[in-house]
Enzyme design. Structure first.
Site, PDB file in Angstrom:
ATOM      1  N   HIS A  48       1.096 -52.040  -9.085  1.00  0.00           N
ATOM      2  CA  HIS A  48       2.616 -52.716  -9.643  1.00  0.00           C
ATOM      3  C   HIS A  48       2.500 -52.521 -10.973  1.00  0.00           C
ATOM      4  O   HIS A  48       3.674 -52.183 -11.475  1.00  0.00           O
ATOM      5  CB  HIS A  48       2.475 -54.068  -9.310  1.00  0.00           C
ATOM      6  N   HIS A  87      -4.460 -53.439  -6.326  1.00  0.00           N
ATOM      7  CA  HIS A  87      -3.235 -53.620  -5.715  1.00  0.00           C
ATOM      8  C   HIS A  87      -2.099 -54.093  -6.854  1.00  0.00           C
ATOM      9  O   HIS A  87      -1.058 -53.469  -7.204  1.00  0.00           O
ATOM     10  CB  HIS A  87      -3.246 -54.678  -4.623  1.00  0.00           C
ATOM     11  N   GLU A  88      -2.733 -55.051  -7.392  1.00  0.00           N
ATOM     12  CA  GLU A  88      -1.708 -55.341  -8.645  1.00  0.00           C
ATOM     13  C   GLU A  88      -1.794 -54.536  -9.634  1.00  0.00           C
ATOM     14  O   GLU A  88      -0.584 -54.380 -10.592  1.00  0.00           O
ATOM     15  CB  GLU A  88      -2.130 -56.959  -9.303  1.00  0.00           C
TER      16      GLU A  88
HETATM   17 ZN    ZN Z   1       2.400 -55.928  -3.667  1.00  0.00          ZN
END
Ligand code: ZN
Length: 501
Positions: free
Chosen positions: A271, A267-268
């Site tokens: 980003h 997830h990170e």
């Molecule tokens: Zn997020």
């Protein structure tokens, strides 16, 4: 002064603020990853001093003069030019920085600082009454901020616009309607399916050192550049870009649960890849920034779920995972893929699966909207929460700590933020569908460990665009259609239909 000169002055003003902001980012990263506990008070002073300097520069009256010059010049003739994007966003940022009187800003900061402390205690004791008086102060303050910013239809629009520029409450409501109509039924079907995943296999013993090594391997295989970033352990995972060539991600490790580190990292990473892909030549100006929280979340969700929870991804990585983790020796690929995709209604949003996650967001969005419209009193929030939660999930949370008190957002005055999570899921599905159309069989690529084509596609169509378009415009430009819930619902049907037979 000619317009070119004015523009250049604005550009260096913008860059200076970005650099000061990145120093704050560095302090923030250090605070959450490295800082010893006794540094808290001094760190708060460092933040206060820095934000006073930033605020002073951001509201410099000279900026109004410079903006007036460039806004009436030839620089704004071509609506697609970099200059137009920057000038438009600078105007917006300057107006936002100057529209709130200082007393209101100070009052808001003081109120939310106290509210966050009260919220922590209220959550620990599962006692809403400790938090209620604080939230009762926050709601009118937030409404006043919305009034100052201005809106066309309703105060919530002004709040939402802070996080998802150009999106209104009504649009979000329309976008979410199909999810509201179809998700509970899908969840019920999944729950009554005869085939169910064996989730305890994810709760065996997974040594932290192995988890760390494996997360690094995955991050690197997908395209994280260790010369331009770091991965560190933390309590609450996050990603932050400190500047060109420096993007930091964090994750958390539980030795008795494999998923948080694995999918938290993915997830990170999503980003981080967005931040790494932003056009460096425009650093410090809006053209060099991400366009919205929703688009940011679409990138993290795409790598976490559409890629990282796909069978094809694990066809490549699972044999390696089995070498790393002896706990997986007797677990088949299918068993593993099913377990990491288990759908189960639960009370806590951050632990929710892909499908029920959006129900958590719908609930919050509807309650926020009712609060801002004055249709719901803060005092009635816990019962409204439980009622709606039951309608969506089929059961009531056992207490307020696992219900209305679970998220930090409202204590910080962040009303209008929650919808961006589900918008991210919707955008991710729509963009992923288009990527597949453009690139061919993505699953075949993942099976071979090839992630470059998808990353390059995202770089070109999303990352490199900076703030040129709003989220809505960007999605429509890339996919040919305005944002919609259909691609996400189709993806759910396909994926969970197969998994749960
Ligand atoms: Zn997020």
């Amino acid at each position: 002064m000619d317009a070119r000169q004015a523009y250049q002055e604005l550009e260096s003003w913008s860059k200076q603020i970005a650099i000061l902001g990145s120093i704050g980012g560095m302090l923030g990263w250090d605070q959450r990853v490295m800082m010893p506990p006794n540094a808290t008070a001094h760190r708060a002073e460092q933040f206060a001093t820095l934000s006073a300097i930033i605020h002073q520069r951001a509201t410099d009256p000279r900026i109004e003069e410079l903006l007036a010059i460039v806004e009436q010049s030839d620089l704004v003739k071509d609506p697609e030019s970099v200059e137009v994007v920057n000038i438009r966003q600078w105007r917006r940022e300057y107006d936002h920085a100057t529209k709130l009187p200082l007393e209101l800003v100070v009052e808001f900061r003081r109120t939310t600082a106290l509210a966050e402390k009260a919220w922590e205690e209220a959550r620990a004791k599962s006692d809403f009454s400790l938090f209620q008086p604080h939230l009762e102060k926050i709601v009118p303050l937030v409404r006043e901020i919305a009034e100052r910013y201005g809106y066309e239809r309703e105060p919530y629009d002004a709040l939402l616009d802070e996080y998802e520029q150009g999106m209104t409450a009504q649009e979000v409501d329309t976008l979410f309607a199909p999810l509201r109509a179809k998700t509970p039924e899908l969840v019920a079907q999944i729950q009554s399916a005869p085939r169910q995943p064996n989730t305890p296999i994810l709760h065996r013993h997974f040594p932290q050192a192995e988890q760390e090594r494996f997360c690094r391997l995955i991050a690197e295989a997908i395209g994280f550049d260790w010369n331009s970033g770091r991965l560190d352990p933390t309590v609450h995972p996050f990603a932050t870009r400190l500047g060109p060539g420096d993007v930091r991600i964090t994750t958390r490790y539980y030795e008795d649960f494999l998923s948080p580190a694995l999918f938290g990292t993915l997830h990170e990473l999503g980003h981080a890849l967005y931040e790494m892909g932003l056009p460096t030549e425009y650093y410090g100006t809006p053209m060099g920034e991400s366009t919205s929280l929703g688009i940011h979340e679409s990138q993290s969700r795409m790598w976490e779920n559409f890629v990282g929870r796909s069978r094809a991804f694990w066809e490549h990585f699972y044999p390696i995972a089995q070498q790393y983790f002896s706990a997986l020796h007797d677990v088949s690929l299918d068993e593993f893929v099913f377990a990491i995709n288990a759908v189960q209604p639960s009370t806590i949003r951050v632990e929710a699966d892909e499908v029920t996650y959006n129900l958590h967001i719908l609930l919050r969005f509807e309650l926020e909207l009712a609060l801002m419209r004055g249709e719901l009193k803060v005092a009635d929030l816990p019962s409204a929460w439980n009622e709606r939660f039951k309608a969506y999930m089929g059961f009531e949370p056992p207490n307020d700590a696992q219900g209305v008190l679970q998220d930090v957002h409202w204590s910080g005055g962040m009303i209008g933020y929650f919808p961006t999570y589900t918008l991210g899921n919707l955008y991710a599905a729509q963009l992923f569908e288009q990527a597949e159309r453009d690139l061919g069989d993505l699953q075949a690529m993942f099976r071979k460990g090839e992630f470059r084509p998808l990353l390059e596609w995202l770089r070109t169509h999303i990352h490199q665009q900076g703030k040129r378009y709003t989220a809505k415009q960007l999605v429509e430009r890339v996919t040919g259609k305005p944002p919609s819930a259909e691609p996400l619902l189709n993806y759910f049907q396909r994926k969970f239909g197969t998994l749960y037979s």
